[in-house]
Scaffold this motif. Structure first.
Motif: not given
Length: 510
Positions: A192-194, A189-190, A196-197, A125-126, A128, A57
């Motif tokens: 935010r997902e990072t 967005q990338y 969160s993970n 990719n998600s 979102s 990512r």
């Protein structure tokens, strides 16, 4: 006795108070270890998977951020095309724009698919992120179309004056801003997902840590504590047995020490007796060699002063008688033959006398004697004999001079008789408080036997004599040879020269 039982035997006995056996503890302990190992393995696999995903990512995020920079570089390069001041670099700017635009299109396709060119990255990719990419496409396609039109117009134009792309440039600038904003949304967005993970991974590792900690507490309370209590009785028995064993060991050590002392005394006495015998034998040999040298010296003197003088007188008488035979050719020829025979006999007598005990050795020392040895043999044969030395004419101990000379004489004589060499080199020098003699020849050599099985024949008397003479003057004797490789005889004698001169001289006896 109970102390003589092994620990495993004691553990396998079931106690009378119905406490758990050692096998029960073993099963619980193994179960706990397997549970902890499974937890740690799952945690490691999950962590490695998450780390790999987040690394992929991050690489996609870097490429997405690079797309923003690429779009800005493209716009700046396009603006340079229309400047009259850049007319000389018009084609250069156009080539750079085409290269940047091709890379820009390729990277955009890869990041939307979650891949990186040249790397094994396949990021899913998600929803979102996919939605943000869908919102980005109108701006991207408008930007791409404007860039393609501008490149076509620039390729048709040859100078900035002929290049006219105001409408396309306006469209390019109008799409650049939304494209940059949408790319910022994608990057955010990338991120935010990072985050969160990473947070989820942290909580999962914390949960696994708690389970591992509980398993360790269970193992300590229900396995280790009862096992320790059970082993305490065994340890007490082992300590008592160890005490008894230590007492016995001390007695055995005392007896062993007394035995070692007795054996050492016996060994010292035997060694002392052997060394005494060797010293006596060495002393007898030394006296014998000294006697031989004195006898050689006496015979040499008698040959030189007795028979030599008599032969010389006979030669003079023959020469005198020859002069009185004037006109008688036949008798004169006979006297010439007789005179030559007498001269050869005198020379042979001198050679024998010199070999028995050269006067130059006793009068001038080792260096002149070895030099004369090389000169004499060189004149009498077709073989070159070269003598090297770094010694002055400092006199050495009598036994050392005689021993070194005899070894050199024997080595040269052996080489001349058996090796058939083209050249013999004699090196006599002092180094590191040792007097070294090295006699080298390039003859046919021979095979030296290294083991008793190979040594089927008695070594030559010459080698034996050299070895014995070296031992008498506390020297180290070494001979090395091989078929067709020549022979090297080396003797090293511990000796400190007084007033030594380190001048390396070479005398070529040829």
């Amino acid at each position: 006795m109970a102390a003589n039982k092994s620990v495993s035997e004691v553990l396998n006995v079931t106690p009378q108070n119905n406490q758990p056996s050692a096998s029960h503890f073993n099963r619980l302990f193994l179960t706990t270890l397997v549970f902890i190992a499974v937890l740690l393995t799952v945690a490691e696999i999950f962590t490695q998977f998450q780390i790999r995903r987040e690394a992929e990512r991050v690489m996609v995020i870097r490429m997405a951020s690079a797309q923003r920079h690429q779009s800005q570089r493209l716009v700046s390069k396009v603006l340079l095309l229309s400047r009259p001041s850049e007319e000389a670099r018009f084609q250069t700017h156009l080539t750079e724009i085409k290269k940047l635009f091709a890379q820009f299109e390729k990277n955009q396709l890869h990041i939307e698919q979650g891949t990186i060119p040249g790397y094994p990255v396949m990021l899913q990719n998600s929803d979102s992120v996919k939605m943000y990419y869908r919102d980005l496409r109108p701006s991207y396609f408008g930007f791409r179309t404007s860039m393609q039109r501008i490149i076509e117009l620039a390729e048709q134009a040859k100078t900035p004056a002929e290049f006219n792309a105001e409408l396309d440039l306006t469209s390019l600038l109008a799409n650049e801003g939304p494209f940059l904003d949408k790319m910022d949304e994608v990057v955010k967005q990338y991120m935010r997902e990072t985050v969160s993970n990473v947070e989820n991974t942290r909580w999962l590792e914390f949960v696994i840590y708690l389970f591992t900690l509980l398993a360790l507490v269970f193992a300590g309370w229900f396995i280790l504590r009862p096992a320790v209590n059970k082993f305490e009785g065994i340890i007490v028995q082992l300590v008592e047995a160890e005490t008894r064993t230590a007492t016995t060991n001390r007695k055995l050590l005392s007896l062993n020490r007394a035995l070692k002392e007795t054996r050492q005394q016996l060994f010292d006495a035997t060694r002392q007796q052997y060394e005494q015998k060797m010293d006596e034998q060495k002393l007898r040999t030394s006296y014998l060699v000294a006697g031989q040298e004195e006898e050689r010296k006496r015979l040499s003197r008698e040959l030189h002063d007795g028979i030599g003088q008599m032969l010389t007188a006979i030669k003079l008488q023959v020469e005198s008688f020859e002069k009185s035979l004037s006109g008688r050719e036949k008798e004169i020829k006979s006297f010439v033959v007789l005179k030559n025979l007498i001269a050869q006999t005198i020379q042979e007598t001198r050679n024998v006398s010199n070999n028995l005990m050269p006067t130059v050795l006793s009068d001038f020392g080792l260096v002149p004697a070895v030099k004369m040895l090389a000169d004499t043999h060189d004149k009498e044969s077709d073989i070159d004999i070269i003598f090297h030395t770094n010694l002055s004419n400092t006199r050495l101990d009598k036994s050392v001079e005689i021993g070194v000379y005899r070894i050199a004489q024997e080595a040269v004589s052996n080489a001349l008789r058996h090796a058939k060499p083209h050249q013999i080199t004699i090196d006599l020098f002092e180094k590191d408080n040792y007097l070294h003699l090295i006699v080298n020849d390039d003859g046919k050599g021979f095979r030296i036997h290294r083991s008793r099985k190979e040594d089927t024949k008695r070594p030559s008397q010459g080698i034996h004599n050299m070895h014995e003479r070296a031992a008498l003057i506390n020297g180290k004797f070494k001979i090395s040879s091989a078929p067709d490789k020549g022979t090297k005889v080396q003797v090293s004698i511990p000796f400190k020269l007084a007033h030594q001169e380190y001048e390396y001289t070479q005398v070529d006896a040829g």
